[in-house]
Structures are given as C-alpha cells and as structure tokens.
Motif scaffolding. Structure first.
Motif, mmCIF file in Angstrom:
data_model
loop_
_atom_site.group_PDB
_atom_site.id
_atom_site.type_symbol
_atom_site.label_atom_id
_atom_site.label_comp_id
_atom_site.label_asym_id
_atom_site.label_seq_id
_atom_site.Cartn_x
_atom_site.Cartn_y
_atom_site.Cartn_z
ATOM 1 N N ILE A 106 -3.332 -54.111 -20.917
ATOM 2 C CA ILE A 106 -2.285 -53.928 -20.948
ATOM 3 C C ILE A 106 -2.096 -54.044 -22.406
ATOM 4 C CG2 ILE A 106 0.158 -54.881 -19.952
ATOM 5 C CD1 ILE A 106 -0.911 -55.839 -17.730
ATOM 6 N N PHE A 107 -1.006 -53.177 -23.615
ATOM 7 C CA PHE A 107 -0.877 -53.009 -24.058
ATOM 8 C C PHE A 107 0.037 -54.108 -24.184
ATOM 9 C CE2 PHE A 107 -3.219 -49.394 -25.576
ATOM 10 C CZ PHE A 107 -4.539 -50.156 -25.957
ATOM 11 N N PRO A 108 0.267 -54.894 -25.410
ATOM 12 C CA PRO A 108 1.553 -55.526 -25.398
ATOM 13 C C PRO A 108 2.526 -54.786 -25.994
ATOM 14 C CG PRO A 108 0.321 -56.123 -26.784
ATOM 15 C CD PRO A 108 -0.377 -55.720 -25.947
ATOM 16 N N GLY A 117 4.455 -54.656 -20.923
ATOM 17 C CA GLY A 117 3.546 -54.009 -21.070
ATOM 18 C C GLY A 117 3.555 -52.620 -20.444
ATOM 19 N N ILE A 118 2.442 -52.210 -22.171
ATOM 20 C CA ILE A 118 2.336 -50.526 -21.525
ATOM 21 C C ILE A 118 0.835 -50.748 -20.778
ATOM 22 C CG2 ILE A 118 1.048 -48.805 -21.847
ATOM 23 C CD1 ILE A 118 3.022 -48.916 -24.509
ATOM 24 N N VAL A 119 0.954 -50.484 -19.167
ATOM 25 C CA VAL A 119 -0.804 -50.627 -18.467
ATOM 26 C C VAL A 119 -1.072 -48.891 -18.620
ATOM 27 C CG1 VAL A 119 -1.355 -50.719 -16.479
ATOM 28 C CG2 VAL A 119 1.021 -52.147 -16.585
ATOM 29 N N ALA A 120 -2.349 -49.151 -19.703
ATOM 30 C CA ALA A 120 -3.535 -48.339 -19.968
ATOM 31 C C ALA A 120 -4.227 -47.102 -19.358
ATOM 32 C CB ALA A 120 -3.346 -48.169 -20.815
ATOM 33 N N VAL A 121 -5.000 -49.068 -18.263
ATOM 34 C CA VAL A 121 -5.607 -48.798 -17.340
ATOM 35 C C VAL A 121 -5.595 -49.697 -16.631
ATOM 36 C CG1 VAL A 121 -8.962 -49.132 -16.869
ATOM 37 C CG2 VAL A 121 -7.497 -48.265 -19.442
ATOM 38 N N GLY A 165 -8.498 -36.160 -17.401
ATOM 39 C CA GLY A 165 -7.567 -36.980 -16.684
ATOM 40 C C GLY A 165 -6.460 -36.949 -18.338
ATOM 41 N N PRO A 166 -4.782 -36.261 -18.169
ATOM 42 C CA PRO A 166 -3.780 -36.004 -18.506
ATOM 43 C C PRO A 166 -3.400 -36.816 -19.623
ATOM 44 C CG PRO A 166 -3.077 -36.744 -16.673
ATOM 45 C CD PRO A 166 -4.562 -36.910 -16.761
ATOM 46 N N ASN A 167 -3.286 -36.304 -21.054
ATOM 47 C CA ASN A 167 -2.462 -37.431 -22.006
ATOM 48 C C ASN A 167 -2.417 -38.287 -21.369
ATOM 49 O OD1 ASN A 167 -1.611 -33.782 -24.075
ATOM 50 N ND2 ASN A 167 -4.031 -35.003 -24.102
ATOM 51 N N GLY A 168 -2.666 -39.602 -22.102
ATOM 52 C CA GLY A 168 -2.406 -41.024 -22.400
ATOM 53 C C GLY A 168 -2.636 -41.375 -20.905
ATOM 54 N N SER A 169 -3.882 -41.217 -20.451
ATOM 55 C CA SER A 169 -4.106 -41.353 -18.855
ATOM 56 C C SER A 169 -5.082 -42.984 -19.214
ATOM 57 C CB SER A 169 -4.233 -40.488 -18.094
ATOM 58 O OG SER A 169 -5.825 -40.173 -18.094
ATOM 59 N N GLY A 170 -5.099 -42.361 -20.572
ATOM 60 C CA GLY A 170 -6.329 -44.196 -20.565
ATOM 61 C C GLY A 170 -7.381 -43.262 -20.585
ATOM 62 N N LYS A 171 -8.441 -42.242 -20.718
ATOM 63 C CA LYS A 171 -9.586 -42.160 -20.982
ATOM 64 C C LYS A 171 -10.092 -42.275 -22.698
ATOM 65 C CE LYS A 171 -8.691 -37.608 -21.692
ATOM 66 N NZ LYS A 171 -6.837 -37.295 -21.418
ATOM 67 N N SER A 172 -9.546 -42.736 -23.878
ATOM 68 C CA SER A 172 -9.299 -43.194 -24.960
ATOM 69 C C SER A 172 -9.269 -45.182 -24.715
ATOM 70 C CB SER A 172 -8.566 -42.892 -25.836
ATOM 71 O OG SER A 172 -9.312 -41.248 -26.207
ATOM 72 N N THR A 173 -8.842 -45.357 -23.558
ATOM 73 C CA THR A 173 -8.472 -47.106 -24.257
ATOM 74 C C THR A 173 -10.076 -46.937 -23.576
ATOM 75 O OG1 THR A 173 -6.717 -46.247 -24.309
ATOM 76 C CG2 THR A 173 -7.249 -48.882 -23.652
ATOM 77 N N THR A 174 -10.244 -46.760 -22.859
ATOM 78 C CA THR A 174 -11.430 -46.920 -21.639
ATOM 79 C C THR A 174 -12.614 -46.961 -22.566
ATOM 80 O OG1 THR A 174 -10.284 -45.731 -19.254
ATOM 81 C CG2 THR A 174 -12.487 -46.704 -19.323
ATOM 82 N N PRO A 218 -15.530 -40.644 -31.861
ATOM 83 C CA PRO A 218 -14.156 -40.954 -31.325
ATOM 84 C C PRO A 218 -13.196 -39.848 -31.354
ATOM 85 C CG PRO A 218 -15.194 -42.356 -33.211
ATOM 86 C CD PRO A 218 -15.887 -41.332 -33.182
ATOM 87 N N GLU A 219 -12.056 -40.296 -31.042
ATOM 88 C CA GLU A 219 -11.399 -38.751 -30.799
ATOM 89 C C GLU A 219 -11.080 -38.558 -32.538
ATOM 90 O OE1 GLU A 219 -7.738 -39.413 -28.601
ATOM 91 O OE2 GLU A 219 -7.535 -40.945 -28.737
ATOM 92 N N ASN A 220 -11.002 -36.784 -32.591
ATOM 93 C CA ASN A 220 -9.926 -36.743 -34.462
ATOM 94 C C ASN A 220 -11.030 -37.328 -35.162
ATOM 95 O OD1 ASN A 220 -8.626 -35.223 -32.413
ATOM 96 N ND2 ASN A 220 -6.909 -37.247 -32.517
ATOM 97 N N ASP A 278 -15.568 -38.633 -27.577
ATOM 98 C CA ASP A 278 -14.237 -38.864 -26.730
ATOM 99 C C ASP A 278 -14.000 -37.563 -27.421
ATOM 100 O OD1 ASP A 278 -11.772 -39.022 -25.796
ATOM 101 O OD2 ASP A 278 -11.443 -40.961 -26.573
ATOM 102 N N GLU A 279 -13.335 -36.288 -26.164
ATOM 103 C CA GLU A 279 -13.023 -34.901 -26.080
ATOM 104 C C GLU A 279 -13.977 -34.132 -27.142
ATOM 105 O OE1 GLU A 279 -9.369 -34.618 -27.069
ATOM 106 O OE2 GLU A 279 -8.813 -35.961 -25.248
ATOM 107 N N PRO A 280 -15.168 -34.382 -26.979
ATOM 108 C CA PRO A 280 -16.103 -33.752 -28.393
ATOM 109 C C PRO A 280 -16.315 -32.473 -28.705
ATOM 110 C CG PRO A 280 -17.286 -33.764 -25.565
ATOM 111 C CD PRO A 280 -15.608 -34.905 -25.703
ATOM 112 N N SER A 323 -12.888 -35.258 -21.225
ATOM 113 C CA SER A 323 -11.780 -34.238 -21.454
ATOM 114 C C SER A 323 -10.865 -33.944 -20.702
ATOM 115 C CB SER A 323 -13.261 -33.448 -21.667
ATOM 116 O OG SER A 323 -13.028 -32.047 -21.979
ATOM 117 N N HIS A 324 -10.387 -32.994 -21.382
ATOM 118 C CA HIS A 324 -8.766 -32.414 -20.341
ATOM 119 C C HIS A 324 -9.168 -31.123 -20.042
ATOM 120 C CE1 HIS A 324 -6.563 -33.148 -24.086
ATOM 121 N NE2 HIS A 324 -7.273 -32.692 -24.525
ATOM 122 N N LEU A 325 -10.676 -31.104 -20.891
ATOM 123 C CA LEU A 325 -10.289 -29.079 -20.785
ATOM 124 C C LEU A 325 -11.529 -28.570 -19.662
ATOM 125 C CD1 LEU A 325 -11.411 -27.655 -24.594
ATOM 126 C CD2 LEU A 325 -8.898 -27.965 -22.429
#
Ligand SMILES: Nc1ncnc2c1ncn2[C@@H]1O[C@H](COP(=O)(O)OP(=O)(O)OP(=O)(O)O)[C@@H](O)[C@H]1O
Ligand SMILES: [Mg+2]
Lengths: 309, 319
Positions: A34-36, A44-48, A65-74, A109-111, A186-188, A218-220
C-alpha cells in the motif's frame, strides 16, 4: 553455492524445472503493498494485494496485467527495491530483504535508463564490477554480451546517443553480466521494434534452454503466449488467474486444421464428412499472414538493399 | 550510409559452450562488505562529475589568479604576496565549498529520478556501500581540485618570488653580502609560509564536511534546488554562528537550556568559521599543531557523522 550444474538441464526436461531444487526460484507469500498518499495517511494506494506466487527453477513465468495493475511493484518487491507493507518474498530460499538474495539475479527495469555519460562497454564494466567480476574474465564477458545483444559496433558510444531499443538491449546485457540463475525482466520488449522483440524472445527461450529461470512482466499477450510456461494475471493488484499457459488457453473441445493447396472439392468433402459425424464446423476462413510477419519480411528486404549499396 | 546493426541479436550457437566457461562465476562467495564494489561506484561517480565538466570551475580559478597578479604589480612585494595568498586561499576555500555543494546535491536524487539506482541496487550492492561509494567519489573530486588549485597558486607564488628576487639582485649590485642576504631572507619569508599547507588541508576537510552534509540533506530533499538553497543557508549560518554565539553568551547567562540549544545549533550548523585557519596564516600567525589536529578531527568527525546519517536515511527510503 551453485553446486548444481544447471546448464545440464536439458530442453526436454521442460518447464517444470528438470532438477528439483529444494527451494523455488521465487516464492511470494501474502504480499501486499500500500503506497501512502501524502497528507492522507488513512487513504493509501493498494498496488498489490495478498499475492501468492511460486516460480520453480527453470520456468519462464509471465506476469500479465493492464497498466497500473501492480506488475512492476511486485517485481520491485521481489528484488528488495520496494519494501512490502505485509507479506514476504524469497529468491532461491533467501529473503528478498537480504542483499545476498540478489547475488544470482539479473534485473531489467521498465524503461531502463543508465548513466548517459558512459559508453555501452563502460556500463557493462561498471555493472560487472558491482557483481564482483574483474580482470580478463570481465573483459571476456563484456565482449560476449555485447555480441549477444548486437551492440558490438556501438560499444564505444555514449548511452546518451543510444536509441530506446538499444538502451533496452544494453539493459538486457547488464542483467545477464554475472550469469544469473534468475532473470527478472520488466516489459523487456517495450520500445523495441518487431525484429528486436523477436530476438529478445529468442534470447529468453535460449535462457530457458540453459535452465535459467525467467520472470517477466508484459501486457503484450501474444508475446507472452509464445514464451511463457506459466502466467499470472494481475488486475488491480490481485492475482485473478494463474497456471500453465496451455491449460489456461486451450479450448478443450475444438481442433484447428490448416491445409495448404486444398481444392474446393476436397474442402467440401471434408465439410460433408464433418456434417455426417456429430461434430460441428464452427468457422472456415482463408489463412492470413500476421502483420508481424509481413512487417518482418518487408523490413528484411529493405536491409538487404542498404547492405548491398 | 551507415547501418548500425542495432537490430540483430546474434545468438551464437557456441554461446552455451562459451558460457560454460563461466560456470565458476557465481562460486565466489558473497561478501557483506566489498571494497571493490565501493571503488566501482566511487570511480563511476568521479567519471560522472568529470564528464559533467565540473572541473571548469578550476579554469575560473586560474583566470582569477592571473587577473589578480596583473592587478598587483603596483604594490610592494610584501603587500603583493599578502594579497596573492589572501585571494588564492580564499578562492580555494570558496571554490571547493561550492564544488562540494553543487556536485553532491544532485548525486542521489538524479539516480533515483532516472531509476539508475534500481539497476544498481538490484545487484548485490548494500545501500550503505552505494552511499559510501558516492561520497568517496566526491571527496576524491574535491581532493583533485584542491591539489590542482594549490599547485597553481604555489606555482604563481614561486614565480613572483623569483621575479622579485631577480629585481632585488639587479637593484642591489655592489651592496654588502650581509645586506643582500637579509633582503633575500625577507623576501623568502614573506612569500612562502609553511603553515599554508595545514591551512589547505583544513580547507579540504571543510569541503568534505559540506559534501557529506549536502548528501545528507539531499536524502530527504524534494528537489536539487532545495538542497542547494538549504546548503547555502547553512554555509552562511555556519560562518556567522561563532560570532553570534559569543554575542549571545555575552548577553545571556550560560544556563543549561542555552547550552543545549547551542549544541543543537552546532550539530545542524557546523561552525565553519573554525575551519578558517588561513586568515590567521596569511596574517602571519603560526597555528599550533594542537589546533590543527583538533580542527582536522572535527572535520573528519562531521564528515563521518553526516555520511552515516545520509546512509541511515537512504537505508529506510522508499525509492
Ligand atoms: N512510488 C509510488 N507511489 C505511489 N503509488 C505508486 C508508486 N508506484 C506505483 N504506484 C501505484 O501502484 C499501482 C501499480 O503500479 P505498477 O507500476 O506496479 O503497475 P504496472 O502493472 O507495472 O503498470 P504498467 O503496465 O503501466 O507498467 C499504480 O496504481 C501506481 O499508481
Ligand atoms: Mg510496470
């Protein structure tokens, strides 16, 4: 530490990891982040949320998962870059919060964005040193990886002049520099052209062949389908589906036939055979090439022309 | 037309075989603390700062030095040497301080913003080593800058001294040898003063302190500008606080509360005036060894403490 000669894992041993290791490559238990929100401590923002995951050694696992679904955070929590609000993660049995858990892990990492003022070669040297490599061994490894990702000719150029796809490649090389047992990507293929992303796909398959565990996000979906043994689908931080890809997407009661050079009579004969049985023909269409294949063929011809100039 | 082959991954069929020569790669045991990792980060930081051309500051210093020596031709040699030392040491002090603040302020925030820190910390690198590597990179940069500026200053001082000696010799042709020797001794003693060297070391330590403090401030600052503004503020307060404290203690009785308050102020705003030994040195007052050691230890203590504080904050930081 790595007493098991993992390169002896044969391709035949498949996705489940040929040699059973005591601990899985990645274990995630009841992971919550949960991001404060500044100024709103209660909200808080529940990311995962309550994520459980187990990735066996030698598997290629796709986190979708779609954008903002918590992949990178995980992924960041697995690598100990972000601390979980609750729950725990382990890499090869070692808690992600310990620095030594990262010893056998390569991360893209992504980008990815590296030091602009370093050349490709210097970047790899820097990351190699951080992994404890040095001397002739490091040099050899740098050459190998530059060759592998096709940046040998751009090795002396500063990363500030690299294109997005080239940065992605140097990022991949950096992740593999110390020959890790687990590679987290992360999104190679973000920002990489179709030919490049196919090469990355081949590279991942090659890693798999060598028994290296790959965890990618990925979301591809089409791409994930080509390379992953197992996938997990995240939606709003919750793992909504998880399992072997083949089982997840197979439609048990359907079969596809692709026929070349069939005469109209043959087709109608097949149709009548089907009609006589109690099966049902659902769809009949002309095969098409994919846009990807078309693109690849077209650009390949282009390249041949420029080379012959 | 140049075709950069950035779109051809070559997976050599021999890759597996070649890679197998790296089977022993990970067998080197993980070490909780590794000088070579820190050194890699240190050198990388130094490379970064060099390629950002922070050394251009040194050119400004050189110009200042040349400019002031042209301007000084009209003075007597005692005055000339005095001004040269005053201006040069003052400039070394200000330039190293400025360099310390500006070079350090962006180090950590930039890495976090660009996410390069993710790539580094995803390697087996403890956060403490990362912070330590960064600060030693800056300290190395400051050492190089201080050395270069000091060398330039001493070279100019030496050249001026030689010029004055030659002029004097020409003027005093035929004078008695004792008189000549006296004149030369006078010139030499007013040019180079051996106390300059400890003075320069203290200037360097002051810059180190400022760099470590900047690193600490940058771990919780939201922007680089914020860090720099805060540091400039601390710089001035740090130089003024000794005077202010004396004034305060004259006016108020030194009760416990006052002492605690002043101790806190001293922690947040280090007494930078204490590092200003060069004023005395230029004025010709010799500094005692005890004072030098005390000041040096103070500088090392502050630098270490701020680095540890920075590492501590960074350790708990959500990246
Ligand atoms: N540092 C942060 N502070 C606050 N919220 C964050 C932070 N990082 C991520 N989030 C939030 O957590 C959620 C998950 O983000 P995450 O980056 O993990 O998504 P993702 O699945 O990787 O998305 P994408 O496909 O766009 O990369 C998002 O709602 C995001 O806004
Ligand atoms: Mg993401």
């Amino acid at each position: 530490m790595t007493d098991s000669p993992r390169r002896l894992v044969t391709p035949e041993s498949g996705g489940g990891g040929g040699r059973a290791e005591a601990s899985p490559a990645v274990a995630v238990q009841r992971l919550t982040k949960i991001f404060p929100v500044p100024l709103h401590p209660a909200r808080g923002i529940v990311a995962v949320k309550d994520l459980n995951l187990r990735i066996e050694a030698g598997e290629v696992f796709g986190l979708l998962g779609p954008n903002g679904s918590g992949k990178s955070t995980t992924l960041k929590m697995i690598l100990g870059l972000v601390s979980p609000t609750r729950g725990r993660t382990e890499i090869f049995g070692r808690d992600s919060r310990l620095v030594e858990s990262r010893e056998a892990v390569g991360f893209l990492p992504e980008n990815p964005y590296f030091y602009k003022y370093l050349s490709g070669e210097e970047t790899l040297r820097f990351f190699g040193r951080l992994c404890g490599l040095r001397g002739a061994r490091l040099k050899e490894r740098i050459n190998e990886l530059l060759e592998l990702v096709g940046l040998t000719r751009a090795r002396k150029r500063r990363l500030g002049t690299y294109s997005k796809g080239m940065l992605q490649r140097i990022g991949l090389a950096q992740a593999l520099i110390h020959d890790p047992r687990l590679v987290v990507l992360d999104e190679p293929t973000a920002g990489v052209d179709p030919a490049g992303s196919r090469e990355i796909r081949d590279l991942i398959l090659d890693l798999k062949r060598r028994g290296i565990t790959v965890l990618l996000s990925s979301h591809l979906l089409a791409q994930a389908q080509e390379i992953c043994d197992r996938v997990g689908i995240l939606a709003d931080g919750v793992l909504v589906r998880e399992g072997h890809l083949r089982e997840l997407i197979a439609i048990e009661n359907q079969t596809e036939l692709v026929i070349a050079d069939a005469s109209p009579q043959l087709v109608s004969e097949i149709e009548s055979v089907i009609n006589r049985s109690n099966a049902k023909l659902i769809e009949r269409r002309k095969s098409t090439t994919t846009l990807e294949r078309l693109f690849l063929e077209a650009t390949k011809n282009d390249k041949r022309m420029t080379k012959s100039e | 037309m140049v075709v950069i082959p950035d779109s051809c991954f070559v997976i050599p069929s021999s890759f597996d075989i070649r890679a197998s020569s790296f089977i022993g790669l990970m067998e080197t045991r993980y070490r909780a603390f590794s000088i070579s990792r820190i050194l890699a980060i240190t050198l990388n930081t130094l490379t970064e700062l060099t390629r950002l051309r922070v050394f251009y500051v040194l050119l400004v210093f050189a110009l200042l030095l040349i400019g002031s020596s042209i301007f000084m031709a009209q003075f007597s040699f005692q005055q000339e040497f005095q001004i040269l030392k005053d201006v040069s040491l003052g400039a070394i002090s200000i330039f190293t301080s400025l360099l310390a603040i500006v070079a350090t302020a962006r180090l950590l925030p930039q890495d976090i913003e660009d996410r390069t820190v993710y790539t580094i910390l995803a390697k087996p690198v403890p956060r403490f080593e990362y912070v330590l590597g960064k600060i030693t990179g800056v300290l190395l940069l400051l050492a190089i800058s201080t050395l270069v500026m000091s060398a330039a200053f001493l070279a100019v001082l030496y050249l001026r001294e030689q010029a004055v000696i030659h002029a004097t010799l020409r003027q005093m042709v035929g004078a008695p040898p004792e008189q000549l020797a006296d004149a030369l001794r006078e010139i030499r003693s007013s040019a180079l003063n051996i106390d300059i060297f400890p003075g320069i070391i203290i200037i360097y330590l002051k810059a180190c302190l400022l760099a470590a403090l900047t690193l600490f401030v940058s771990t919780f600052a939201t922007t680089n500008i914020f860090t720099i503004v805060v540091m400039v503020f601390i710089y001035f307060i740090g130089h003024l606080q000794a005077t202010a404290r004396e004034y305060w203690l004259q006016e108020h009785s030194s009760g416990l509360l006052t002492r605690v308050f002043l101790a806190i102020v001293a922690l947040l705003f280090p007494d930078l005036q204490a590092f200003n030994l060069v004023d005395d040195i230029v004025a010709g007052t010799a500094i005692s060894l005890a004072l030098f050691i005390k000041t040096a230890l103070l500088g090392i203590f502050y630098t270490t403490m701020y680095t540890l504080l920075a590492a501590f904050v960074f350790y708990g930081k959500e990246l």
